[in-house]
Design a protein around this motif. Structure first.
Motif, PDB file in Angstrom:
ATOM      1  N   SER A   1       7.676   6.518 -17.549  1.00 59.95           N
ATOM      2  CA  SER A   1       8.107   7.414 -16.936  1.00 59.95           C
ATOM      3  C   SER A   1       9.596   7.109 -17.052  1.00 59.95           C
ATOM      4  O   SER A   1      10.212   6.193 -17.523  1.00 59.95           O
TER       5      SER A   1
ATOM      6  N   SER B   1       7.132  -0.295 -15.896  1.00 57.05           N
ATOM      7  CA  SER B   1       8.598   0.351 -16.276  1.00 57.05           C
ATOM      8  C   SER B   1       9.240  -0.416 -14.786  1.00 57.05           C
ATOM      9  O   SER B   1      10.284  -1.096 -15.020  1.00 57.05           O
TER      10      SER B   1
ATOM     11  N   THR C   1       8.889   3.776 -11.118  1.00 61.20           N
ATOM     12  CA  THR C   1       7.924   4.669  -9.128  1.00 61.20           C
ATOM     13  C   THR C   1       8.652   3.507  -8.896  1.00 61.20           C
ATOM     14  O   THR C   1       8.827   4.072  -7.658  1.00 61.20           O
TER      15      THR C   1
ATOM     16  N   ALA D   1      -4.321   0.490 -19.537  1.00 61.11           N
ATOM     17  CA  ALA D   1      -5.186   0.507 -19.182  1.00 61.11           C
ATOM     18  C   ALA D   1      -5.730   1.706 -18.368  1.00 61.11           C
ATOM     19  O   ALA D   1      -4.895   2.347 -17.763  1.00 61.11           O
TER      20      ALA D   1
HETATM   21  P1  IMP Z   1       5.681   3.002 -14.379  1.00 61.92           P
HETATM   22  O1  IMP Z   1       7.366   3.373 -13.864  1.00 61.92           O
HETATM   23  O2  IMP Z   1       6.923   2.390 -15.529  1.00 61.92           O
HETATM   24  O3  IMP Z   1       6.377   1.365 -13.571  1.00 61.92           O
HETATM   25  O4  IMP Z   1       5.093   3.532 -14.182  1.00 61.92           O
HETATM   26  C1  IMP Z   1       4.415   3.531 -12.708  1.00 61.92           C
HETATM   27  C2  IMP Z   1       3.358   4.672 -12.933  1.00 61.92           C
HETATM   28  O5  IMP Z   1       2.667   5.063 -14.170  1.00 61.92           O
HETATM   29  C3  IMP Z   1       1.482   4.191 -12.803  1.00 61.92           C
HETATM   30  O6  IMP Z   1       1.198   3.746 -10.910  1.00 61.92           O
HETATM   31  C4  IMP Z   1       0.261   4.614 -13.598  1.00 61.92           C
HETATM   32  O7  IMP Z   1       0.209   5.960 -12.023  1.00 61.92           O
HETATM   33  C5  IMP Z   1       0.897   4.707 -14.333  1.00 61.92           C
HETATM   34  N1  IMP Z   1       0.787   3.856 -15.545  1.00 61.92           N
HETATM   35  C6  IMP Z   1       1.392   3.026 -15.976  1.00 61.92           C
HETATM   36  N2  IMP Z   1       0.967   1.938 -16.884  1.00 61.92           N
HETATM   37  C7  IMP Z   1      -0.423   2.566 -16.815  1.00 61.92           C
HETATM   38  C8  IMP Z   1      -1.657   2.069 -17.694  1.00 61.92           C
HETATM   39  O8  IMP Z   1      -1.557   1.632 -18.002  1.00 61.92           O
HETATM   40  N3  IMP Z   1      -2.444   3.027 -17.441  1.00 61.92           N
HETATM   41  C9  IMP Z   1      -2.838   4.170 -16.660  1.00 61.92           C
HETATM   42  N4  IMP Z   1      -2.327   4.671 -15.891  1.00 61.92           N
HETATM   43  C10 IMP Z   1      -0.518   3.560 -15.918  1.00 61.92           C
END
Ligand code: IMP
Ligand code: MG
Length: 188
Positions: free
Chosen positions: A89, A117, A120, A166
């Motif tokens: 992201s 990360s 979000t 995951a």
């Molecule tokens: P971040 O902004 O990189 O923390 O990503 C957050 C969002 O990406 C999560 O709320 C998930 O919807 C999606 N996400 C991140 N890692 C995974 C994973 O390993 N499996 C499925 N969805 C993921």
């Protein structure tokens, strides 16, 4: 027939080529959710928290968690999309569905499926924080500490998992596997 419904359920997915090793099985999931519900019930005694489930990934978690919370509480949902590649992201987040009601002076608990990360969640904390809640905390089922780009206050965490993609228990790969009753790694 001596096979329990849980065994039959898991068995239906056994051998699926996209499903790798189990990261968190059904029993540990439910046990930890019961503990989190207990902690939240104690911490929010005498208050009326608003659980904000982040769609779609957190829909199963928020429904199980809410049933383990023993103080009056309410639930609302937000849907967000994060720009970026399939697996990373960017931190630029678009709101697809906003909350139904204002949260000023509410005790808000964001319920997330996974913090990767953290970008979000960082956006959500800033966005909801600007609406003047009385308190704002996070309950995340899963966290991948190795992938963290920003340090965030996550008050409640279910499980730390290794740096693998995951699936299951709400988490998808291209919209599939949300109905897997446990958390597994996507097979590569
Ligand atoms: P971040 O902004 O990189 O923390 O990503 C957050 C969002 O990406 C999560 O709320 C998930 O919807 C999606 N996400 C991140 N890692 C995974 C994973 O390993 N499996 C499925 N969805 C993921
Ligand atoms: Mg999510």
């Amino acid at each position: 027939m001596d096979r329990s419904p849980a065994v039959q359920e898991a068995g239906a997915w056994a051998g699926h080529p996209a499903i790798g090793r189990v990261l968190v099985d059904q029993e540990r999931l439910q046990e930890r959710i019961r503990e989190l519900g207990g902690e939240i019930s104690q911490d929010y005694a005498g208050r009326n928290p608003l659980l904000v489930g982040v769609l779609k990934g957190a829909f199963l978690f928020v429904s199980d968690l809410m049933r383990r919370i023993q103080v009056p509480c309410e639930v609302d949902f937000m849907a967000v999309a994060s720009y970026g590649s399939a697996t990373d992201s960017s931190g630029v987040v678009r709101i697809l569905k906003d909350l139904d009601a204002a949260i000023a002076e509410r005790d808000v608990l964001i319920v997330e499926d996974i913090v990767d990360s953290g970008l979000t969640l960082q956006y959500l904390l800033r966005n909801l924080g600007a609406r003047n809640p009385r308190s704002l905390e996070v309950c995340a089922l899963l966290t991948k500490p190795e992938r963290r780009k920003v340090d965030l206050p996550t008050r409640y965490v279910g499980f730390e998992i290794p740096n693998e993609f995951a699936i299951g228990y709400g988490l998808d790969h291209a919209e599939r596997f949300r109905n897997l009753p446990y958390v597994a790694a996507l097979a590569d």
